[in-house]
Scaffold this active site. Structure first.
Site, PDB file in Angstrom:
ATOM      1  CG  HIS A 150      -0.123  36.622  99.477  1.00  0.00           C
ATOM      2  ND1 HIS A 150       0.716  37.339 100.296  1.00  0.00           N
ATOM      3  CD2 HIS A 150      -0.508  35.522 100.179  1.00  0.00           C
ATOM      4  CE1 HIS A 150       0.843  36.697 101.452  1.00  0.00           C
ATOM      5  NE2 HIS A 150       0.104  35.603 101.404  1.00  0.00           N
ATOM      6  CB  CYS A 198      -1.349  36.796 104.366  1.00  0.00           C
ATOM      7  SG  CYS A 198      -1.571  35.004 104.377  1.00  0.00           S
TER       8      CYS A 198
END
Length: 488
Positions: free
Chosen positions: A430, A331
């Site tokens: 994630h 991310c």
């Protein structure tokens, strides 16, 4: 079984007193007995979040509590989420969607609006479930935050629900914490506090009993339960991260503990792996040699890039790569691997642009739109196409030639990037280590060939059952207390 409370709130004398765990345990216990139960936290401040079934964002602890209750995570379970982007500012998320970036003063004024969102969510949950188990935030004794409070007694007073007060005996001063907290409450707030839980006790209970008797005499309220200190739990943390993991295996994974690190629960599976030695490296600590370096998510990518430079990480990463090491960016950490990160609207702080680490041919521009999605797919880098399940939760769009070689195929589309030499992997995904096949494939790519696997779902379920078993005395005491009140 019917539970005699439609709404029950668990508050703590301090942060990390065990509120999240006790709410999860009560949810699991009530689920076992056929009660339609749901967790609820009016306001949460945390950088660990989860994507819900309805496409929103809530605190990670409420997602865990939903698992304990056997219900899908929903934005009504955490209607107000604050994600700090600086020491004085935070992203304000209402009903799962970003509402604004506010400083502390502006948010304090905004709380009257936020309270309406809280009450709407609570009402909807009451209409769908038999019982709502509510988690407070921090402590109700924070006098400076009492005005317009929506997280603790302000909410309890508004909906007129009973409160259980939890204190952590392991940190010391448990009796002072309880009596001191009560002294900071108003008369009506003290009256709705029905009893206490002493959490994380270890030792001879006989030595504690004189203190329990004194506490009940001093306050006129019962100690509902003394709960044990449980070791070896695998539960998603709400926010705090253990900086250093004691050495376990020979394969060392190093993660910089960024000031605004988000979703560090991504690494829980690595922490649990018997062949992995996971280290979070804090400010000022020497950066150890590693087999794998992972740059985690960030709520302030440009600010955390500056921190990495100040701590000497670019030089260490370059050296690591020269010696054949592997690097993963997740991310915000993925964005850092590119050429630049631009934030023209100041979504994560001051507007501007920052050079990134220059390891992937890719640039990122922050935008107001936040991508929130539960996803599944396969590992494109793995010859066996190992399955992966996770979620995306990010602001910013990345473009560039590096994306032509994806790391994953997610829902039929390319995702992430892999460097031409195969040493660097970047992704917005994630939870990439949570699938047993995916963690094995990722560690194999990084250089660890192991027959050991980690099933985070099974570990989590076993831990929820353990805390539920240990919390049974509290549930029994709550039911007995209600029966005593009814017969009085």
């Amino acid at each position: 079984m019917s539970f005699p409370y439609t709404t029950l709130m668990v508050q703590g004398t301090t942060s990390d007193a065990g509120k999240s765990t006790i709410v999860a345990a009560l949810c699991r216990l009530l689920k076992r007995q056929g009660v339609r139960v749901v967790p609820f936290k009016p306001q949460n401040m945390a950088l660990n979040s989860a994507v819900t079934a309805d496409g929103g964002e809530i605190g990670r602890a409420q997602a865990l509590q939903a698992i304990a209750a056997g219900v899908p995570p929903h934005t009504d379970m955490n209607p107000v989420l604050l994600k700090p982007s600086s020491d004085i500012g935070a992203q304000v998320i209402i009903h799962g969607k970003v509402r604004a970036e506010m400083n502390a003063k502006d948010y304090h004024q905004y709380k009257t609006i936020a309270m309406q969102a809280v009450l709407e969510s609570h009402e909807r949950l009451l209409n769908q479930y038999d019982c709502v188990v509510v988690e407070g935030a921090g402590s109700p004794a924070e006098i400076n935050l009492r005005d317009r409070d929506i997280a603790n007694m302000g909410f309890a007073e508004k909906v007129d629900c009973p409160v259980v007060l939890v204190a952590d005996i392991d940190r010391g001063g448990v009796f002072a914490h309880i009596v001191g907290t009560l002294s900071c409450l108003s008369e009506s707030e003290r009256a709705r506090t029905i009893g206490f839980v002493i959490n994380r006790f270890r030792g001879d209970i006989k030595l504690l009993e004189p203190g329990l008797e004194w506490l009940e005499q001093q306050t006129g309220k019962p100690v509902l339960a003394v709960l044990p200190y449980l070791h070896g739990l695998f539960l998603d943390a709400e926010d705090a991260v253990q900086p250093v993991q004691a050495s376990r295996g020979a394969f060392r994974v190093v993660v910089p503990s960024l000031p605004r690190m988000s979703n560090h629960t991504d690494f829980d599976a690595l922490r649990a792996h018997p062949d992995v030695d996971l280290h979070f490296v804090r400010q000022g600590e020497p950066i150890p040699a590693a087999d794998l370096i992972i740059l985690p998510g960030s709520k302030n990518t440009r600010g955390d890039l500056e921190w990495l430079r100040a701590e000497g990480w670019p030089q260490q990463i370059a050296r690591h790569l020269r010696y054949g090491g592997k690097v993963i960016g997740v991310c915000g950490g993925f964005q850092m691997l590119g050429q630049s990160v631009t934030d023209p609207l100041g979504m994560e702080g001051q507007a501007g642009a920052s050079p990134a680490l220059g390891l992937l041919d890719m640039c990122t521009e922050m935008s107001p739109d936040k991508r929130l999605m539960q996803v599944q797919g396969v590992c494109a880098f793995d010859p066996d196409q190992a399955p992966v399940i996770g979620y995306e939760i990010h602001m910013g769009v990345s473009t560039g030639g590096a994306l032509a070689k994806p790391a994953f195929i997610i829902d039929g589309r390319p995702e992430g990037a892999m460097s031409a030499d195969g040493q660097i992997l970047g992704t917005y995904l994630h939870g990439l280590f949570d699938t047993p096949q995916a963690i094995s494939a990722l560690l194999r790519w990084a250089g660890l060939n192991s027959y050991n696997t980690v099933d985070t779902s099974a570990l989590r379920e076993a831990s929820l059952d353990r805390i539920a078993d240990a919390t049974q005395p509290l549930l029994d005491a709550l039911i007995a207390l209600k029966q005593q009140q009814a017969s009085a």
